[in-house]
Design an enzyme around this catalytic site. Structure first.
Site, mmCIF file in Angstrom:
data_model
loop_
_atom_site.group_PDB
_atom_site.id
_atom_site.type_symbol
_atom_site.label_atom_id
_atom_site.label_comp_id
_atom_site.label_asym_id
_atom_site.label_seq_id
_atom_site.Cartn_x
_atom_site.Cartn_y
_atom_site.Cartn_z
ATOM 1 N N GLU A 1 2.102 0.213 7.354
ATOM 2 C CA GLU A 1 2.176 1.435 6.557
ATOM 3 C C GLU A 1 3.601 1.967 6.441
ATOM 4 O O GLU A 1 3.827 3.015 5.844
ATOM 5 C CB GLU A 1 1.256 2.507 7.154
ATOM 6 C CG GLU A 1 1.404 2.704 8.644
ATOM 7 C CD GLU A 1 0.267 3.520 9.239
ATOM 8 O OE1 GLU A 1 -0.407 4.236 8.490
ATOM 9 O OE2 GLU A 1 0.069 3.431 10.465
ATOM 10 N N ASP B 1 0.006 5.867 3.609
ATOM 11 C CA ASP B 1 1.351 6.075 4.147
ATOM 12 C C ASP B 1 2.356 5.091 3.552
ATOM 13 O O ASP B 1 3.524 5.436 3.379
ATOM 14 C CB ASP B 1 1.347 5.961 5.675
ATOM 15 C CG ASP B 1 0.972 7.273 6.341
ATOM 16 O OD1 ASP B 1 1.274 8.335 5.763
ATOM 17 O OD2 ASP B 1 0.377 7.244 7.427
ATOM 18 N N CYS C 1 -7.099 -0.585 4.302
ATOM 19 C CA CYS C 1 -7.958 0.505 4.769
ATOM 20 C C CYS C 1 -7.549 1.856 4.185
ATOM 21 O O CYS C 1 -8.110 2.874 4.550
ATOM 22 C CB CYS C 1 -7.970 0.590 6.293
ATOM 23 S SG CYS C 1 -6.363 0.959 7.021
#
Length: 598
Positions: free
Chosen positions: A449, A473, A520
């Site tokens: 991320e 992120d 995710c």
């Protein structure tokens, strides 16, 4: 009079209900419903707080120096008068009795009513007295925060109760803290509206997980909307309609019925395997925040949990961290609830938009951190608190004895962070072995991320068993955009070429190394991105359970081989979104048209 407020659409659908305002305050305020038998207790808390503040003001009056200006004593007398005024305390009791608000919420709601009345006064002197009301309420809130009451226990007892009223409710707030969102998660609210926030702010993410309409970044919503106004939340267009006409109301009620029919149609896909037209199997996993979310994941047809956000076990505790046994029981409950399916547990990711309340570490407090998204968060905080980190790792390892568990580490960026993480993990395993506690050797994965992690992915693939791409992120850090800031929310762009190239490269390298890779972040649960991610080679998506049916439908209509033929042109384009649209409208590939079309 009907008015419209515009914001960012973050969770689709239509909600219609009476407005419930959560007033902002300089003091942290818990918001939760109470059971009928708790009403006398909450009223007593209010009385005790009033008496404590009255004693405090009387003491201040006695300690006023003789040479102090007389206006000071007069001001304290005004505060005493306001403290005992029925328009404040009496009306607050009504909020407790009629709406079943906890005392703090009831007091904040009444402050909102009184503040509006003062704002509408023509006399300047009277209008400025609003500050006195605010100061009195702040004293009362602080007094209640000092009371020895277990707020979390009260919330836990009442969060599942049915609302006693007949009318649907929608929540209007300046912002909603993650802890409050956790409390509201199984509440009576049909939708949310906030003044601030972006498409991937925590409020937006939780609203999508609840599958209820939400609009964020609506700027003036909490000021323009009054308690009990009828409100329509259009989660598709990002519009909030206040006091709608009967014709508009009926139109939106029709849309509500249509949305419900569509959800019921998609729900029939629950037991259908997620297999593309060309026979590629795709794993659809669920993101969960509490063990109680696991049944919803199974009901949606998830084949496992791809992300268990453990930070929610750490919130709403007034700074008291959960112990090892408490964490173990929570993780074990989630593992057992998934009935043998894999559960990926991410270590605590606090900081940024998920600070811990009343922690002694000021770095975690949003107001004390210049830029919390770039501060002490996620693995950085865990490594700074090794005893806490070992405790959580031991709890996760113990839960692995009850089913298939995978461990996920968030926000790694440096080789020394990887080394420290595995050293602490080894120490946690040794402690369990020395104590003779059952556990297994779990697979360990890394969240990708941070752009630095994506750019040095071969290093991560050498150390970890799998990777999980956290797109929320990754987009934020790649584009230097605070995803919770509505002022720059329009610049948060998942279709940005740089973002897509980082994701495509990460998926390609992981597959070449024979390592599992999943996404995710919110992109995984957005059907518009499903064909593109499939074309990149992704075969594992993790999302909120409510998003699984729509993504599965898109997968069932996709041909990955034909989609892959168009991947290079999409990634090479300066406008990938437009290029993907061109592909489905050109008619060159029937499969591409079926897959990419909304």
């Amino acid at each position: 009079m009907t008015l419209q407020v515009f914001g960012l659409p973050v969770s689709r659908g239509v909600a219609i209900g009476r407005a419930v305002l959560v007033a902002s305050s300089r003091v942290d305020v818990a918001h939760y419903f109470i059971a009928p038998d708790q009403i006398p207790h909450e009223i007593e808390r209010l009385r005790q707080a009033r008496d404590a503040v009255a004693d405090e003001i009387e003491r201040l009056k006695r300690e006023v120096p003789d040479d102090a200006p007389p206006e000071l004593v007069a001001l304290l007398d005004v505060h005493l008068m306001l403290l005992h005024d029925e328009t404040l305390t009496g009306a607050t009791k009504q909020w407790i009795t009629e709406r079943h608000y906890n005392a703090e919420w009831a007091l904040s709601a009444q402050l909102e009513v009184l503040a509006r009345q003062f704002d509408e006064m023509e006399d300047d002197y009277l209008r400025e007295r609003k500050a006195d009301i605010e100061q009195v309420v702040e004293r009362l809130l602080r007094a209640m925060s000092r009371q020895s009451v277990s707020t979390l226990a009260a919330v836990s007892q009442t969060r599942e109760r049915d609302w006693g009223g007949e009318e649907p409710l929608v929540l209007i707030a300046g912002d909603i803290a993650p802890a409050d969102m956790l409390q509201f998660k199984r509440s009576v609210f049909q939708g949310f509206v906030t003044d601030v926030g972006g498409r991937t702010s925590h409020t937006a993410i939780v609203a999508r997980s609840m599958d209820i309409p939400a609009v964020v970044g609506a700027r003036e919503a909490s000021r323009l909307i009054r308690q009990d106004d009828w409100v329509i939340i259009d989660g598709d267009a990002g519009v909030v309609i206040v006091d709608p006409s009967p014709m508009v109301l009926e139109e939106y009620r029709f849309r509500q019925r249509q949305s419900q029919l569509e959800r019921e149609r998609l729900a029939r896909l629950r037991h259908t395997p997620a297999v593309t037209l060309d026979g590629e199997q795709v794993a659809l996993l669920a993101n969960i925040e509490l063990p109680q979310d696991a049944p919803a994941a199974l009901a949606a047809g998830a084949v496992g949990v791809g992300l268990f956000r453990t930070e929610f076990l750490f919130m709403n505790r007034q700074g008291e961290l959960p112990g090892e046994d408490e964490q173990y029981e929570a993780y074990r409950a989630a593992v057992e609830a998934m009935q043998g399916l894999p559960v990926t547990i991410r270590t605590v990711d606090v900081g940024a938009d998920k600070p811990l309340e009343r922690m002694s570490m000021s770095e975690l407090r949003h107001e004390h951190t210049l830029n919390p998204a770039l501060g002490l968060r996620a693995i950085r905080w865990s490594l700074s608190e090794p005893s806490m980190f070992r405790m959580q790792l031991r709890a996760i390892l113990r839960a692995s004895a009850h089913g298939k568990v995978r461990l996920l580490i968030p926000m790694l960026a440096h080789a020394n962070e990887i080394r420290q993480t595995f050293e602490i993990l080894a120490r946690a395993k040794q402690q369990l072995r020395d104590a003779g506690v059952a556990h297994t050797d779990v697979e360990v994965g890394a969240m990708i991320e941070v752009p630095a992690a994506a750019l040095q992915l071969p290093l991560f693939l050498r150390h970890f068993d799998f990777i999980s791409i956290g797109t929320n992120d990754l987009i934020q850090y790649t584009l230097a955009i605070d995803r919770a800031d509505e002022a720059v929310a329009h610049l948060y762009d998942p279709w940005h070429p740089a973002v897509l190239r980082l994701i495509a490269d990460a998926i390609r390298l992981a597959r070449q190394a024979g390592k599992d890779v999943s996404v995710c972040g919110e992109m995984a649960g957005e059907p518009a991105f499903t064909p593109l991610l499939l074309a990149m080679g992704l075969r594992s998506f993790s999302m909120h359970p409510s998003q699984i049916p729509a993504v599965k439908q898109r997968i069932l209509r996709s041909d990955t081989q034909k989609l892959a033929l168009h991947l290079a042109s999409v990634l090479a384009s300066d406008d990938p979104h437009a290029e993907s649209k061109r592909l489905w409208t050109s008619g060159r590939e029937a499969a591409a048209e079926r897959a990419f079309s909304p």
